[in-house]
Design an enzyme around this catalytic site. Structure first.
Site, PDB file in Angstrom:
ATOM      1  N   SER A  83     -38.887  16.741  39.136  1.00 26.31           N
ATOM      2  CA  SER A  83     -39.966  16.803  38.147  1.00 26.31           C
ATOM      3  C   SER A  83     -39.473  16.164  36.848  1.00 26.31           C
ATOM      4  O   SER A  83     -38.292  15.878  36.694  1.00 26.31           O
ATOM      5  CB  SER A  83     -40.352  18.270  37.911  1.00 26.31           C
ATOM      6  OG  SER A  83     -39.185  18.994  37.665  1.00 26.31           O
ATOM      7  N   LEU A  84     -40.423  15.925  35.964  1.00 30.67           N
ATOM      8  CA  LEU A  84     -40.120  15.194  34.736  1.00 30.67           C
ATOM      9  C   LEU A  84     -39.762  16.152  33.610  1.00 30.67           C
ATOM     10  O   LEU A  84     -40.349  17.229  33.498  1.00 30.67           O
ATOM     11  CB  LEU A  84     -41.366  14.391  34.309  1.00 30.67           C
ATOM     12  CG  LEU A  84     -41.763  13.252  35.238  1.00 30.67           C
ATOM     13  CD1 LEU A  84     -43.181  12.809  34.942  1.00 30.67           C
ATOM     14  CD2 LEU A  84     -40.797  12.095  35.078  1.00 30.67           C
ATOM     15  N   GLU A 113     -47.524   5.123  31.527  1.00 34.84           N
ATOM     16  CA  GLU A 113     -48.691   5.278  32.419  1.00 34.84           C
ATOM     17  C   GLU A 113     -49.311   6.662  32.239  1.00 34.84           C
ATOM     18  O   GLU A 113     -48.664   7.586  31.736  1.00 34.84           O
ATOM     19  CB  GLU A 113     -48.295   5.046  33.885  1.00 34.84           C
ATOM     20  CG  GLU A 113     -47.133   5.855  34.373  1.00 34.84           C
ATOM     21  CD  GLU A 113     -46.592   5.349  35.726  1.00 34.84           C
ATOM     22  OE1 GLU A 113     -46.342   4.144  35.900  1.00 34.84           O
ATOM     23  OE2 GLU A 113     -46.432   6.205  36.609  1.00 34.84           O
ATOM     24  N   LYS A 115     -50.535  10.311  32.884  1.00 37.87           N
ATOM     25  CA  LYS A 115     -50.002  11.394  33.735  1.00 37.87           C
ATOM     26  C   LYS A 115     -51.196  12.146  34.335  1.00 37.87           C
ATOM     27  O   LYS A 115     -51.826  12.970  33.686  1.00 37.87           O
ATOM     28  CB  LYS A 115     -49.132  12.320  32.901  1.00 37.87           C
ATOM     29  CG  LYS A 115     -48.408  13.362  33.757  1.00 37.87           C
ATOM     30  CD  LYS A 115     -47.375  14.156  32.952  1.00 37.87           C
ATOM     31  CE  LYS A 115     -46.633  15.161  33.793  1.00 37.87           C
ATOM     32  NZ  LYS A 115     -47.499  16.169  34.436  1.00 37.87           N
ATOM     33  N   GLU A 170     -50.244  11.218  42.935  1.00 35.37           N
ATOM     34  CA  GLU A 170     -50.901  12.451  42.466  1.00 35.37           C
ATOM     35  C   GLU A 170     -52.299  12.499  43.062  1.00 35.37           C
ATOM     36  O   GLU A 170     -53.126  11.611  42.824  1.00 35.37           O
ATOM     37  CB  GLU A 170     -50.967  12.423  40.915  1.00 35.37           C
ATOM     38  CG  GLU A 170     -51.212  13.760  40.313  1.00 35.37           C
ATOM     39  CD  GLU A 170     -49.917  14.590  40.139  1.00 35.37           C
ATOM     40  OE1 GLU A 170     -48.828  14.115  40.504  1.00 35.37           O
ATOM     41  OE2 GLU A 170     -50.031  15.713  39.631  1.00 35.37           O
TER      42      GLU A 170
HETATM   43  N1  LIG Z   1     -48.631  12.887  37.433  1.00 35.16           N
HETATM   44  C1  LIG Z   1     -48.417  11.587  37.305  1.00 35.16           C
HETATM   45  O1  LIG Z   1     -49.333  10.812  37.059  1.00 35.16           O
HETATM   46  C2  LIG Z   1     -47.014  11.084  37.469  1.00 35.16           C
HETATM   47  C3  LIG Z   1     -46.005  11.972  37.846  1.00 35.16           C
HETATM   48  C4  LIG Z   1     -44.689  11.492  38.008  1.00 35.16           C
HETATM   49  C5  LIG Z   1     -43.600  12.363  38.401  1.00 35.16           C
HETATM   50  O2  LIG Z   1     -43.791  13.585  38.626  1.00 35.16           O
HETATM   51  C6  LIG Z   1     -42.284  11.777  38.514  1.00 35.16           C
HETATM   52  C7  LIG Z   1     -41.163  12.564  38.847  1.00 35.16           C
HETATM   53  C8  LIG Z   1     -39.927  11.935  38.923  1.00 35.16           C
HETATM   54  F1  LIG Z   1     -38.837  12.663  39.218  1.00 35.16           F
HETATM   55  C9  LIG Z   1     -39.764  10.570  38.691  1.00 35.16           C
HETATM   56  C10 LIG Z   1     -40.872   9.789  38.355  1.00 35.16           C
HETATM   57  C11 LIG Z   1     -42.116  10.397  38.270  1.00 35.16           C
HETATM   58  O3  LIG Z   1     -43.193   9.603  37.933  1.00 35.16           O
HETATM   59  C12 LIG Z   1     -44.441  10.122  37.787  1.00 35.16           C
HETATM   60  N2  LIG Z   1     -45.422   9.260  37.433  1.00 35.16           N
HETATM   61  C13 LIG Z   1     -46.696   9.707  37.271  1.00 35.16           C
HETATM   62  N3  LIG Z   1     -47.658   8.794  36.902  1.00 35.16           N
END
Ligand SMILES: NC(=O)c1cc2c(=O)c3cc(F)ccc3oc2nc1N
Length: 327
Positions: A83-84, A113, A115, A170
């Site tokens: 997770s971020l 980008e 989320k 997602e």
């Molecule tokens: N909810 C999202 O739109 C979204 C979520 C993640 C992540 O959870 C995520 C988790 C990591 F370990 C690495 C990159 C990521 O990139 C991500 N990029 C996104 N656009």
């Protein structure tokens, strides 16, 4: 209709319906009216019912929901789905930028980008065909929800290239679908979903895929886990690659030459957020070079090369017996 002719017609309809499905749900540019799609789908369902020996788990007919399961199998993510880490203000973003530049030097470009506020899922393709989809779970072990994910019309069953690929994205419920679902549940005296994220997660956790099929779910893909048969050097290139393979990616991303541009992007979308047809809960910022991502690596929980800027929670008004509380 004789056996041979039926088989030909079934294969022809499957190709045609998947093409129409891609145009409508991924490109948002249908080339035929819904009535024609529905009529062809009805013809295919009848033909398949009369020819069970020609059943194919990748037929467009499974998008309306297959067999009911007793439980979900567990799936191991060979590349963990982490997770971020979060940022809540500009200073947090500048601290992230400083740490990145301490790690890889000042020549760094970011991709910012939206989320998407939904359910993180992983899709696995072998030889270009969709074979498994799973939830993030604890990052290493997730649940196999393939049958439910097959009902998301924008998920391609067959890619434009026969690669072996594991991709993350997602799954979400558009705002309009969420409102309609809760109106229907209110009429039926059922408990309402608190927000589109819970509604999407609840729909994908149903053992009967017909429920997921009825919830008008959608998905944006944003990252590659495992990949054989192709190589990319940067995140923006991987987003374009995913789109060329036939995946639905979110178009609102932007390459930023420095953290000030990232902050402008974040401020811009904080304003425009209510106009989007889906919920976002922030902005994800990623180091664009995959080489620099490798150099930065991960902490135990999060990538060092990405961060999530979280928008403050939107004003939620809760009615308690007629008393309005702004929480
Ligand atoms: N909810 C999202 O739109 C979204 C979520 C993640 C992540 O959870 C995520 C988790 C990591 F370990 C690495 C990159 C990521 O990139 C991500 N990029 C996104 N656009």
């Amino acid at each position: 209709m004789n056996e041979e002719h039926a088989k030909e017609r079934i294969l022809e309809l499957r190709e045609l319906l998947e093409k129409y499905n891609y145009e409508y749900h991924v490109l948002d540019k249908p080339s035929v009216p819904d009535s024609e799609y529905d009529q062809l789908l009805k013809e295919l369902i009848e033909l398949e019912n009369n020819h069970p020996e020609l059943h194919d788990e990748h037929s467009p007919t499974v998008r309306v929901g297959g067999a009911v399961l007793d439980f979900f199998e567990k799936v191991e993510h060979t590349v963990p789905m982490l997770s971020l880490g979060n940022a809540f203000n500009d200073q947090d973003l500048r601290d992230f930028d400083r740490r990145v530049r301490e790690g890889v030097g000042d020549n760094v470009t970011y991709v910012a980008e939206l989320k998407i506020d939904g359910l993180a899922v992983s899709l696995t393709y072998e030889d270009g065909r969709f074979i498994r989809g799973a939830t993030r779970g604890d990052g290493t072990i997730g649940e196999d929800i393939t049958n439910n994910l097959k009902t998301i019309r924008s998920i391609p069953f067959k890619l434009k290239e026969n690669v072996m690929l594991e991709v993350r994205g997602e799954a979400f419920m558009p705002k309009k679908s969420f409102q309609k679902l809760n109106e229907k549940r209110e009429e039926e005296g059922q408990e309402l979903f608190a927000n589109p994220r819970n509604a999407a997660a609840g729909s994908l956790r149903q053992l009967d895929p017909k429920i997921a099929a009825s919830r008008n779910l959608d998905i944006f893909l944003y990252g590659v886990g495992e990949l054989e048969g192709h190589s990319v050097d940067s995140h923006d290139e991987s987003l374009n690659y995913l789109s060329n393979l036939g995946f639905k990616t979110n178009p609102e991303w932007k390459k930023c030459g420095n953290i000030d541009e990232v902050i402008d992007f974040v401020n811009g979308w904080q304003e425009k957020r209510p106009d989007l047809p889906y919920e976002i809960d922030g902005i994800v910022i990623k180091v664009n070079s995959l080489y620099q991502q490798e150099e930065l690596g991960f902490t135990a929980k999060n990538p060092r090369w990405a961060i999530a800027y979280k928008f403050p929670a939107e004003e939620v008004v809760t009615k308690l017996e007629g008393i309005e509380l702004n929480v």
